[in-house]
Design an enzyme around this catalytic site. Structure first.
Site, PDB file in Angstrom:
ATOM      1  N   HIS A 153      34.553  12.180   1.615  1.00 54.78           N
ATOM      2  CA  HIS A 153      33.506  11.115   1.521  1.00 54.78           C
ATOM      3  C   HIS A 153      32.955  10.576   2.866  1.00 54.78           C
ATOM      4  O   HIS A 153      33.670  10.853   3.729  1.00 54.78           O
ATOM      5  CB  HIS A 153      34.049  10.048   0.478  1.00 54.78           C
ATOM      6  CG  HIS A 153      33.777  10.134  -0.864  1.00 54.78           C
ATOM      7  ND1 HIS A 153      32.828   9.579  -1.665  1.00 54.78           N
ATOM      8  CD2 HIS A 153      34.227  11.220  -1.563  1.00 54.78           C
ATOM      9  CE1 HIS A 153      32.953  10.092  -2.845  1.00 54.78           C
ATOM     10  NE2 HIS A 153      33.827  10.982  -2.831  1.00 54.78           N
ATOM     11  N   GLY A 154      32.017   9.838   3.092  1.00 53.93           N
ATOM     12  CA  GLY A 154      31.638   9.440   4.486  1.00 53.93           C
ATOM     13  C   GLY A 154      31.207  10.505   5.276  1.00 53.93           C
ATOM     14  O   GLY A 154      31.591  10.546   6.288  1.00 53.93           O
ATOM     15  N   THR A 159      24.285   8.311   4.762  1.00 57.37           N
ATOM     16  CA  THR A 159      23.961   7.435   5.594  1.00 57.37           C
ATOM     17  C   THR A 159      22.990   7.811   6.694  1.00 57.37           C
ATOM     18  O   THR A 159      21.760   7.425   6.953  1.00 57.37           O
ATOM     19  CB  THR A 159      24.801   6.658   6.111  1.00 57.37           C
ATOM     20  OG1 THR A 159      25.509   5.881   4.980  1.00 57.37           O
ATOM     21  CG2 THR A 159      24.558   5.334   7.114  1.00 57.37           C
ATOM     22  N   ASP A 199      27.606   9.873  -8.707  1.00 55.55           N
ATOM     23  CA  ASP A 199      28.498   9.263  -7.214  1.00 55.55           C
ATOM     24  C   ASP A 199      29.068   8.233  -7.698  1.00 55.55           C
ATOM     25  O   ASP A 199      28.514   7.081  -7.943  1.00 55.55           O
ATOM     26  CB  ASP A 199      27.610   9.603  -6.103  1.00 55.55           C
ATOM     27  CG  ASP A 199      28.803   9.472  -5.019  1.00 55.55           C
ATOM     28  OD1 ASP A 199      29.846  10.083  -5.049  1.00 55.55           O
ATOM     29  OD2 ASP A 199      27.997   9.196  -3.819  1.00 55.55           O
ATOM     30  N   HIS A 200      30.358   7.610  -7.066  1.00 56.42           N
ATOM     31  CA  HIS A 200      30.979   6.345  -7.024  1.00 56.42           C
ATOM     32  C   HIS A 200      30.708   5.615  -8.530  1.00 56.42           C
ATOM     33  O   HIS A 200      30.028   4.424  -8.426  1.00 56.42           O
ATOM     34  CB  HIS A 200      30.640   5.538  -5.824  1.00 56.42           C
ATOM     35  CG  HIS A 200      31.124   5.973  -4.732  1.00 56.42           C
ATOM     36  ND1 HIS A 200      32.453   5.824  -4.304  1.00 56.42           N
ATOM     37  CD2 HIS A 200      30.716   6.624  -3.699  1.00 56.42           C
ATOM     38  CE1 HIS A 200      32.817   6.356  -3.010  1.00 56.42           C
ATOM     39  NE2 HIS A 200      31.639   7.045  -2.969  1.00 56.42           N
ATOM     40  N   HIS A 205      32.492   5.464   4.850  1.00 54.68           N
ATOM     41  CA  HIS A 205      31.159   5.144   4.410  1.00 54.68           C
ATOM     42  C   HIS A 205      30.216   4.402   5.493  1.00 54.68           C
ATOM     43  O   HIS A 205      30.667   3.526   5.843  1.00 54.68           O
ATOM     44  CB  HIS A 205      30.730   4.598   3.208  1.00 54.68           C
ATOM     45  CG  HIS A 205      31.611   5.283   1.919  1.00 54.68           C
ATOM     46  ND1 HIS A 205      32.353   4.844   1.193  1.00 54.68           N
ATOM     47  CD2 HIS A 205      31.371   6.439   1.569  1.00 54.68           C
ATOM     48  CE1 HIS A 205      32.747   5.787   0.280  1.00 54.68           C
ATOM     49  NE2 HIS A 205      32.201   6.909   0.455  1.00 54.68           N
ATOM     50  N   GLY A 206      29.157   4.924   5.786  1.00 53.84           N
ATOM     51  CA  GLY A 206      28.213   4.169   6.564  1.00 53.84           C
ATOM     52  C   GLY A 206      28.344   4.870   8.159  1.00 53.84           C
ATOM     53  O   GLY A 206      28.723   5.841   8.448  1.00 53.84           O
ATOM     54  N   ASN A 216      30.171  14.849   1.013  1.00 53.99           N
ATOM     55  CA  ASN A 216      29.267  13.993   0.563  1.00 53.99           C
ATOM     56  C   ASN A 216      28.507  13.029   1.887  1.00 53.99           C
ATOM     57  O   ASN A 216      29.121  12.709   2.797  1.00 53.99           O
ATOM     58  CB  ASN A 216      29.949  12.591  -0.370  1.00 53.99           C
ATOM     59  CG  ASN A 216      30.225  12.997  -1.345  1.00 53.99           C
ATOM     60  OD1 ASN A 216      30.530  14.087  -1.987  1.00 53.99           O
ATOM     61  ND2 ASN A 216      30.609  11.900  -2.332  1.00 53.99           N
TER      62      ASN A 216
HETATM   63  P1  13P Z   1      27.819   8.321   3.919  1.00 52.62           P
HETATM   64  O1  13P Z   1      26.807   7.605   3.575  1.00 52.62           O
HETATM   65  O2  13P Z   1      28.853   7.818   5.159  1.00 52.62           O
HETATM   66  O3  13P Z   1      27.316   9.582   4.495  1.00 52.62           O
HETATM   67  O4  13P Z   1      28.853   8.565   2.909  1.00 52.62           O
HETATM   68  C1  13P Z   1      28.302   9.244   1.590  1.00 52.62           C
HETATM   69  C2  13P Z   1      29.134   9.206   0.561  1.00 52.62           C
HETATM   70  O5  13P Z   1      30.418   9.410   0.804  1.00 52.62           O
HETATM   71  C3  13P Z   1      28.664   9.215  -0.907  1.00 52.62           C
HETATM   72  O6  13P Z   1      29.666   9.012  -1.685  1.00 52.62           O
END
Ligand code: 13P
Length: 298
Positions: free
Chosen positions: A213-214, A238, A81-82, A184-185, A235
């Protein structure tokens, strides 16, 4: 069994569902992910983010996740990932990862295309699937989980539907990570997802699977709307680690409240975290199934 990113996303496409892609920076989360996939009968994607190298280095996590996937009755994809460095992607592919998300979203467009295409060539050699990002989520995935806020605060740039078709053609990607309002987060307030952007991208890319994502912190209703608009992979990180952290702290507080000199051992935390991850993952896997029947026959 260990399956490729392409295969799990085409399962999702055929069933109008999304596959949970859980970032697993601990053994408790990995165990929960494998067991939830086996018990629910839905595939799962276990992800390792390059930004989590300090939490759990690739050389330790890779042999664990790939061998668990190979031995499992469930369909499990192991995705990087990323990834921002092609050398890191090479290491993950050598270790048996079946998918890579190359993240060039922070680069100028032409460089994003150039590096994503190089990632495509690498993935081709290994039969692995490739995910790339167009647009930007703003805040980045890392070891910290207190970024986020709103998409505007995070500096997000929505994916341009006009550019999406050409980006897919020029990079050779299999699935496209889109920016349409998630961050994200931790979210400050309700997330506002732009379904018009999502539907427009999906129309222009002729049903190429899209990625959210997020994904943690989004309501079940929004997940279903996003899936109906073409999201095939969500994805999730968090909020899963937040719930597990809260459960572990509560357990320690209760132990010390019952006996002020009680010792809280490290091994007191792990079953609590595991249980929390299991409940969280089971919930999202069932929600993302979007009404489709379990796919594994035991
Ligand atoms: P979150 O941590 O916001 O759930 O996002 C996860 C993510 O997009 C990992 O690539």
């Amino acid at each position: 069994m260990l399956v490729s990113l392409r295969d799990v996303c085409s399962i999702a496409e055929q069933n109008n569902m999304a596959i949970a892609a859980v970032n697993s920076a601990s053994l408790e989360a990995i165990r929960a992910a494998v067991e939830v996939a086996e018990e629910t009968g839905y595939p799962i994607i276990i992800q390792h983010a390059e930004g989590h190298e300090d939490l759990i280095p690739l050389k330790y996590v890779a042999p664990i996740v790939t061998s668990l996937a190979e031995r499992s009755s469930a369909q499990i994809c192991i995705n990087l990932d990323h990834c921002e460095h092609l050398a890191y992607a090479q290491r993950a592919l050598d270790e048996g990862f079946t998918g890579v998300m190359f993240d060039g979203s922070y680069l100028p467009y032409e460089q994003n295309v150039e590096y994503s295409y190089r990632a495509h060539q690498m993935c081709q050699e290994y039969g692995a699937g490739l995910e790339c990002e167009l647009g930007s989520m703003g805040s980045r995935e890392g070891g910290e989980s207190d970024e986020g806020g709103t998409a505007a605060e995070a500096g997000a740039i929505y994916t341009d539907p006009d550019q999406a078709g050409e980006f897919i053609r020029d990079t050779g990607l299999d699935i496209l990570a889109c920016s349409f309002g998630t961050v994200h987060g931790i979210y400050k307030g309700e997330p506002h997802l732009n379904y018009d952007v999502l539907r427009e991208i999906r129309k222009r890319v002729h049903n190429v699977p899209l990625v959210m994502h997020g994904g943690s912190g989004v309501s079940d209703e929004d997940y279903h709307k996003a899936i109906d608009a073409g999201i095939r992979k969500v994805n999730y990180y968090t909020y899963g680690v937040k719930y597990a952290g809260e459960a572990a702290c509560k357990m320690a507080d209760e132990k010390r409240a019952a006996k002020s000199d009680a010792i809280v051992y490290w091994h007191d935390f792990t079953p609590v975290a595991y249980e929390s991850f299991r409940n969280t993952f089971e919930h999202i896997v069932r929600v993302f199934a979007n009404g489709s029947k379990p796919l594994n026959v035991h």
